[in-house]
Design a protein around this motif. Sequence first.
Motif, PDB file in Angstrom:
ATOM      1  N   PHE A  73      -4.320 -13.783 -44.351  1.00  0.00           N
ATOM      2  CA  PHE A  73      -5.132 -13.264 -45.357  1.00  0.00           C
ATOM      3  C   PHE A  73      -6.022 -12.100 -44.605  1.00  0.00           C
ATOM      4  CE2 PHE A  73      -5.325 -17.950 -46.596  1.00  0.00           C
ATOM      5  CZ  PHE A  73      -5.004 -17.406 -48.223  1.00  0.00           C
ATOM      6  N   ARG A 108      -5.177  -7.324 -47.964  1.00  0.00           N
ATOM      7  CA  ARG A 108      -4.324  -8.254 -48.927  1.00  0.00           C
ATOM      8  C   ARG A 108      -5.083  -8.750 -50.082  1.00  0.00           C
ATOM      9  NH1 ARG A 108       0.592 -11.793 -48.389  1.00  0.00           N
ATOM     10  NH2 ARG A 108       0.378 -12.359 -50.503  1.00  0.00           N
ATOM     11  N   GLU A 154      -3.685  -7.700 -53.751  1.00  0.00           N
ATOM     12  CA  GLU A 154      -3.348  -8.850 -54.810  1.00  0.00           C
ATOM     13  C   GLU A 154      -4.251  -8.464 -56.154  1.00  0.00           C
ATOM     14  OE1 GLU A 154      -1.297 -11.043 -54.861  1.00  0.00           O
ATOM     15  OE2 GLU A 154      -0.222 -10.864 -52.750  1.00  0.00           O
ATOM     16  N   ASN A 163      -2.614 -10.517 -58.840  1.00  0.00           N
ATOM     17  CA  ASN A 163      -2.553 -11.850 -58.203  1.00  0.00           C
ATOM     18  C   ASN A 163      -1.512 -12.673 -58.225  1.00  0.00           C
ATOM     19  OD1 ASN A 163      -5.497 -11.576 -56.577  1.00  0.00           O
ATOM     20  ND2 ASN A 163      -6.092 -11.633 -58.757  1.00  0.00           N
ATOM     21  N   TRP A 221       0.119 -14.720 -54.334  1.00  0.00           N
ATOM     22  CA  TRP A 221      -0.467 -15.919 -53.421  1.00  0.00           C
ATOM     23  C   TRP A 221       0.492 -17.084 -53.579  1.00  0.00           C
ATOM     24  CZ3 TRP A 221      -4.111 -13.767 -50.763  1.00  0.00           C
ATOM     25  CH2 TRP A 221      -4.834 -12.828 -51.254  1.00  0.00           C
ATOM     26  N   LYS A 222       0.514 -17.648 -52.649  1.00  0.00           N
ATOM     27  CA  LYS A 222       1.337 -19.008 -52.374  1.00  0.00           C
ATOM     28  C   LYS A 222       0.503 -20.076 -52.120  1.00  0.00           C
ATOM     29  CE  LYS A 222       5.736 -16.842 -51.575  1.00  0.00           C
ATOM     30  NZ  LYS A 222       5.255 -15.240 -51.540  1.00  0.00           N
ATOM     31  N   HIS A 275      -1.106 -23.188 -49.805  1.00  0.00           N
ATOM     32  CA  HIS A 275      -1.490 -22.934 -48.717  1.00  0.00           C
ATOM     33  C   HIS A 275      -0.789 -23.821 -47.607  1.00  0.00           C
ATOM     34  CE1 HIS A 275      -5.662 -20.973 -49.574  1.00  0.00           C
ATOM     35  NE2 HIS A 275      -4.978 -20.476 -50.199  1.00  0.00           N
TER      36      HIS A 275
END
Lengths: 84, 417
Positions: B3, B7, B11, B16, B19-20, B22
């Motif tokens: 992060f 970034r 995004e 966005n 994002w993957k 966590h």
Amino acid sequence: MRLTCPNCGERDLREFTYRGAALDRPEGAWSPAWDAYLHQRDNPAGASREHWWHGFGCSAFLVVERDTRTHDILSVSLASGGRQ
Amino acid sequence: MRFSGLRVLKEGLTGNRGWKPHWRDPAPKQAYDIVIIGGGGHGLATAFYLAKEHGLRNVAVLEKGYFGGGNVGRNTTIVRANYFLPGNSEFYSHSLRLWEGLEQELNYNVMHSQRGLINLFHSDGQRDAFVRRGNAMINQGDDAELLDRDAVRRQLPYLDFDQARFPIHGGLLHRRGGTARHDAVAWGFARAASERGVDLIQNCEVTGIDVENGSVTGVQTSRGAIRARKVAIVTAGRSGQVAALAGLRLPIESHILQAFVTEGLKPVIDNVVSFGMGHFYISQSDKGGLVFGGDLDFYPSYAQRGNLPTKEHVMEAAMTLMPMIGKARVLRSWGGIMDMTPDGSPIIDRSDIGGLYLDCGWCYGGFKAVPGSGFALAHLLATDRPHESAVGLRLNRFRDGIGLMDEEGTGAQHNLH
């Protein structure tokens, strides 16, 4: 939560003080049984046998069986067993 | 995935879509070196520090529900190091130092806000007690400042300074105290532990602890048997039930502690403030809700809700201290299950069963302890020696009567803290 005191009837929680798990006190000098009595607890999630004191009422010590998951009161009796 | 501000910007400009999740969602393996029971703050922090400090990655965290669904997601988020007694002092001091580097270490915004904690005093006796406490904090290497009435009034003008029953004589200011976003602490540790190779397994209830010849060999779970050389019980209010799976009784009673949150308001309370009338403390979340609480209900409970007398007492304390909040509406309240020890201080220690470790007894102070507890338990699991910050947190101090840490000075008996 309300408790039904055998002497006074159903009363508000404010009148009572929790006095700990109702366990049998060991006899004699220090032994592991005293550690079990003073410190170690089953700490049940469910039916629990406890001492409560009706300090703002008749000042009787009570044995209360209570469900710790729901606060349901299962039974209340005098800790003295009615002895004078 | 790191992060960073860059970034977030990227995004934001690209819908966005990058994002993957966590953390990974692995199936449990048949065996691990170390199994941690309980995926709350303490368990997840332990997993992180095992991987980071000791290079131990063949580790699983087993959580009955979801990560952060227990006390770490249900507390009043206060972080402080204002303890008095040796044993506690060095532990919470170490934990606060870990907090101060936590966001960089985890690469995660836990919204740690050192907004200052002010403990008010209302009599000469309370002032003397706070002077002693402040000196103990300074001796430990932490910060403490004594504020007189005028200094408190400049910082907290909204308090009722005119009442005669609990006059405000001053306060002890702990500038490095504050709050943090509680859920983010669990998520940050989970993500960082998962990235380092620890298996985090949710919806996996431990139903048995296997013990052979006095040593632990593994656990039975709702997702099958898992062998382990070492098992740590890190289950807070449920410690009694989990320890019973190994035939242990603990010096713990689980009590109820209520907390309250109002509707969101504009910024009005800048610090964490505690009231010495009885027990009342308050802060304001970044979302605007006033977060406050007081004493335990003082009876054992797993109901996750309390009774009306304690609610009444907390509201009375709030109105006595800061009458302005009477216009705020309480949005919700809840009860947390507190693992209370006889002296009110925690336990990080081996049990009498080989390979079975305990991290419990956090009473109503577990949140601020999350990094320190994880660090110290990881050290104990990895080296079989207590970390220097946690040598006092012994299981058998009650049995032996040695090294009790009774901050309130009321005695090391159940139901006094």
